[in-house]
Scaffold this active site. Structure first.
Site, PDB file in Angstrom:
ATOM      1  N   ASP A   1       9.528   3.852  13.067  1.00 32.78           N
ATOM      2  CA  ASP A   1      10.181   2.745  13.767  1.00 32.78           C
ATOM      3  C   ASP A   1      11.605   2.464  13.274  1.00 32.78           C
ATOM      4  O   ASP A   1      12.568   2.635  14.006  1.00 32.78           O
ATOM      5  CB  ASP A   1       9.297   1.490  13.762  1.00 32.78           C
ATOM      6  CG  ASP A   1       8.681   1.158  12.408  1.00 32.78           C
ATOM      7  OD1 ASP A   1       9.037   1.819  11.416  1.00 32.78           O
ATOM      8  OD2 ASP A   1       7.856   0.213  12.341  1.00 32.78           O
TER       9      ASP A   1
ATOM     10  N   ASP B   1       1.599   5.010   1.595  1.00 36.19           N
ATOM     11  CA  ASP B   1       1.328   5.940   2.685  1.00 36.19           C
ATOM     12  C   ASP B   1       1.916   7.297   2.344  1.00 36.19           C
ATOM     13  O   ASP B   1       3.024   7.391   1.825  1.00 36.19           O
ATOM     14  CB  ASP B   1       1.938   5.434   3.992  1.00 36.19           C
ATOM     15  CG  ASP B   1       1.316   4.108   4.424  1.00 36.19           C
ATOM     16  OD1 ASP B   1       0.099   3.946   4.230  1.00 36.19           O
ATOM     17  OD2 ASP B   1       2.058   3.240   4.923  1.00 36.19           O
TER      18      ASP B   1
ATOM     19  N   ASP C   1       0.855  -1.190   0.000  1.00 36.84           N
ATOM     20  CA  ASP C   1       0.000   0.000   0.000  1.00 36.84           C
ATOM     21  C   ASP C   1       0.892   1.241   0.000  1.00 36.84           C
ATOM     22  O   ASP C   1       2.104   1.136   0.171  1.00 36.84           O
ATOM     23  CB  ASP C   1      -0.948   0.015   1.209  1.00 36.84           C
ATOM     24  CG  ASP C   1      -0.227  -0.366   2.481  1.00 36.84           C
ATOM     25  OD1 ASP C   1       0.954   0.004   2.638  1.00 36.84           O
ATOM     26  OD2 ASP C   1      -0.845  -1.037   3.332  1.00 36.84           O
TER      27      ASP C   1
HETATM   28  P1  ATP Z   1       3.891  -2.922   5.142  1.00 40.70           P
HETATM   29  O1  ATP Z   1       2.720  -2.007   4.842  1.00 40.70           O
HETATM   30  O2  ATP Z   1       4.630  -3.388   3.959  1.00 40.70           O
HETATM   31  O3  ATP Z   1       3.552  -4.001   6.103  1.00 40.70           O
HETATM   32  P2  ATP Z   1       4.942  -0.536   6.359  1.00 40.70           P
HETATM   33  O4  ATP Z   1       6.337  -0.188   6.796  1.00 40.70           O
HETATM   34  O5  ATP Z   1       4.325   0.327   5.331  1.00 40.70           O
HETATM   35  O6  ATP Z   1       4.972  -2.053   5.926  1.00 40.70           O
HETATM   36  P3  ATP Z   1       2.718   0.215   7.969  1.00 40.70           P
HETATM   37  O7  ATP Z   1       2.149  -0.489   9.157  1.00 40.70           O
HETATM   38  O8  ATP Z   1       1.901   0.375   6.747  1.00 40.70           O
HETATM   39  O9  ATP Z   1       4.062  -0.558   7.652  1.00 40.70           O
HETATM   40  O10 ATP Z   1       3.206   1.621   8.491  1.00 40.70           O
HETATM   41  C1  ATP Z   1       3.653   2.659   7.627  1.00 40.70           C
HETATM   42  C2  ATP Z   1       4.795   3.408   8.264  1.00 40.70           C
HETATM   43  O11 ATP Z   1       4.366   4.005   9.495  1.00 40.70           O
HETATM   44  C3  ATP Z   1       5.995   2.546   8.662  1.00 40.70           C
HETATM   45  O12 ATP Z   1       6.861   2.342   7.599  1.00 40.70           O
HETATM   46  C4  ATP Z   1       6.615   3.369   9.764  1.00 40.70           C
HETATM   47  O13 ATP Z   1       7.376   4.429   9.246  1.00 40.70           O
HETATM   48  C5  ATP Z   1       5.408   3.943  10.465  1.00 40.70           C
HETATM   49  N1  ATP Z   1       4.962   3.058  11.559  1.00 40.70           N
HETATM   50  C6  ATP Z   1       3.998   2.111  11.497  1.00 40.70           C
HETATM   51  N2  ATP Z   1       3.845   1.493  12.671  1.00 40.70           N
HETATM   52  C7  ATP Z   1       4.709   2.060  13.517  1.00 40.70           C
HETATM   53  C8  ATP Z   1       5.028   1.881  14.881  1.00 40.70           C
HETATM   54  N3  ATP Z   1       4.407   0.953  15.603  1.00 40.70           N
HETATM   55  N4  ATP Z   1       5.981   2.671  15.417  1.00 40.70           N
HETATM   56  C9  ATP Z   1       6.599   3.613  14.674  1.00 40.70           C
HETATM   57  N5  ATP Z   1       6.357   3.833  13.395  1.00 40.70           N
HETATM   58  C10 ATP Z   1       5.427   3.072  12.801  1.00 40.70           C
HETATM   59 MG    MG Z   2       2.325   0.189   4.600  1.00 36.88          MG
END
Ligand code: ATP
Ligand code: MG
Length: 432
Positions: free
Chosen positions: A132, A55, A53
């Site tokens: 994170d 963001d 996805d």
């Molecule tokens: P994917 O969607 O591929 O599982 P993602 O890194 O995009 O991985 P998301 O949960 O969609 O994960 O979160 C988007 C972004 O928001 C992350 O890349 C990170 O920068 C931030 N983020 C998400 N969850 C946390 C958290 N628990 N603590 C700190 N930052 C976070």
């Molecule tokens: Mg994501």
């Protein structure tokens, strides 16, 4: 110090970005706001992978975002952000978080260090430190197509290192789910955990107990149903996290001398990873039924020793195992019901005479239960001949089915007893 990677120094091409995400970025830019792609999509695009996805991060407030996009809804309490809808695709648009805790009630920190609410808005430079991992804190700027890096994420990305931003123990305390995310990303990306990121996990694992069960359920699904379930399981066990998510299963894995529970679970995870790789759908209930199968068996055994009959023991044991697990990972009712169906049908497979096999075949969860039986047989937990019988029965025409289910002398359709010889096949089944 900030490092800017111009378009010529990275591989992110606009053609690989979702059209809807581009629309959002461009509309925000036109309204004179800053707009960046951030998080997993930037990380995955840099790896040449298709992001799950997209963001977006911006300096527009949720209300301002809502004014720009009609197809928009503000969601979340812990983190307020905007969802912009395009048919089935949702672009998540988050306002930059501020870094300083303030006096208002916009940021709430629990006494154990957990951030319960975090709605202080800020600048990109502040937002970075809230993320994170360094590789999740790279920002793709729609103004000049550059990548903005405050944390050394680009270098870590190139080196294949997953490194938590800031002091790891503090960051885990703020949000213990980051430990699960560390494992998930390490496995999914094939990255290694930086030693500092790795070190406090064992010690902080218990903190996961404070996470609401609904959130843990969602995280657990991502961990096990994203195509790398087996590796994830091994790593979660290594860091003592599996024991928090599935304590009853972990206990079985530790206390049982034989390899069977472990092999069964490994085979179940391996199968589901293979299904994922071949593009088939994965159902949470099947894997959850497999994960909790051994605790169920143990509870059934105890109850039968205490004098309950098998059927009652199964029902009570299922209630017990499921209600214990729900406290940790809140499984929805339709999932637990499907798990029960798969479990309860297992005993019915031993009845191969008369009308019962025909009735079993009509059960909605027949196929899943049959797959489950096959999995058990492959790891010594049930009779391979029984699986063979059911395979044939499904393929057979009506006449053959009648023949197969006609009682022969001495056969009363009683459950067959397991024999030790299946066990020798276990190793080869796993290695196949
Ligand atoms: P994917 O969607 O591929 O599982 P993602 O890194 O995009 O991985 P998301 O949960 O969609 O994960 O979160 C988007 C972004 O928001 C992350 O890349 C990170 O920068 C931030 N983020 C998400 N969850 C946390 C958290 N628990 N603590 C700190 N930052 C976070
Ligand atoms: Mg994501």
């Amino acid at each position: 110090m900030v490092k800017i990677y111009p378009r010529s120094e990275h591989c992110i091409s606009r053609s690989k970005i979702s059209e809807n995400a581009l629309k959002v970025l461009i509309r925000l830019k036109k309204a004179n706001f800053e707009a960046y792609l951030v998080g997993g999509c930037v990380r995955d695009l840099l790896l040449g992978r298709e992001p799950k996805d997209f963001d977006v991060a911006t300096n527009a407030s949720p209300e301002q975002i809502k004014q720009i996009f009609r197809n928009c809804r503000i969601i979340g309490r812990r983190f307020r952000l905007a969802h912009v809808f395009f048919g089935r695709e949702i672009i998540e648009v988050a306002t930059f978080r501020g870094s300083e805790p303030d006096e208002s009630d916009q940021q709430v920190v629990h006494e154990d260090g957990r951030l319960l609410r975090d709605n202080v808005f800020g600048t990109l430079e502040q937002d970075v430190w809230r993320r994170d991992f360094t590789v999740n804190a790279l920002y793709y700027n729609i103004r000049d197509f550059s990548v903005v890096d405050y944390t050394g994420g680009m270098q870590d990305h190139t080196a294949g290192v997953l490194r938590l931003i800031g002091d790891p123990a503090t960051r885990y305390r703020e949000d213990p789910v980051r430990m699960l995310r560390a494992i998930r990303f390490a496995v999914k990306l094939g990255f290694s955990l930086h030693p500092d990121t790795k070190q406090p996990i064992h010690q902080c694992a218990e903190l996961l107990k404070s996470i609401p069960s609904a959130r843990l359920y969602d995280e657990m699904l991502k961990l096990f149903l994203s195509g790398y379930g087996l590796q994830t399981f091994e790593m979660l066990r290594h860091y003592g996290l599996f024991a928090i998510l599935f304590p009853a299963t972990d206990k079985c894995l530790e206390t049982q001398e034989q390899d069977f529970p472990r092999l069964f679970l490994i085979k179940a995870l391996d199968n589901s990873d293979k299904r994922f790789a071949s593009g088939k759908s994965l159902t949470p209930y099947f894997l959850l039924a497999a994960i909790l199968w051994e605790p169920l068996q143990l509870a059934v055994k105890k109850r039968m020793l205490a004098g309950e009959n098998e059927t009652i023991a199964y029902q009570n044991a299922a209630n017990q195992v499921l209600s214990d697990q729900i406290k940790i990972t809140a499984m929805p009712r339709h999932i637990t019901q499907a798990m029960r169906d798969v479990w309860f049908l297992q005993n019915k497979f031993t009845r191969t005479v008369g009308v019962r096999p025909f009735r079993l075949l009509e059960q909605v969860k027949f196929r899943a239960a049959y797959d489950f039986l096959e999995l058990r047989a492959a790891t010594g937990g049930s009779d391979p001949q029984l699986v063979e019988w059911w395979t044939q029965f499904q393929l057979a025409d009506e006449e053959l089915r009648q023949k197969m289910t006609t009682p022969t002398k001495g056969s009363q359709g009683k459950p067959r007893r397991k024999s030790g010889r299946y066990r020798s096949k276990v190793k080869s089944a796993i290695q196949e």
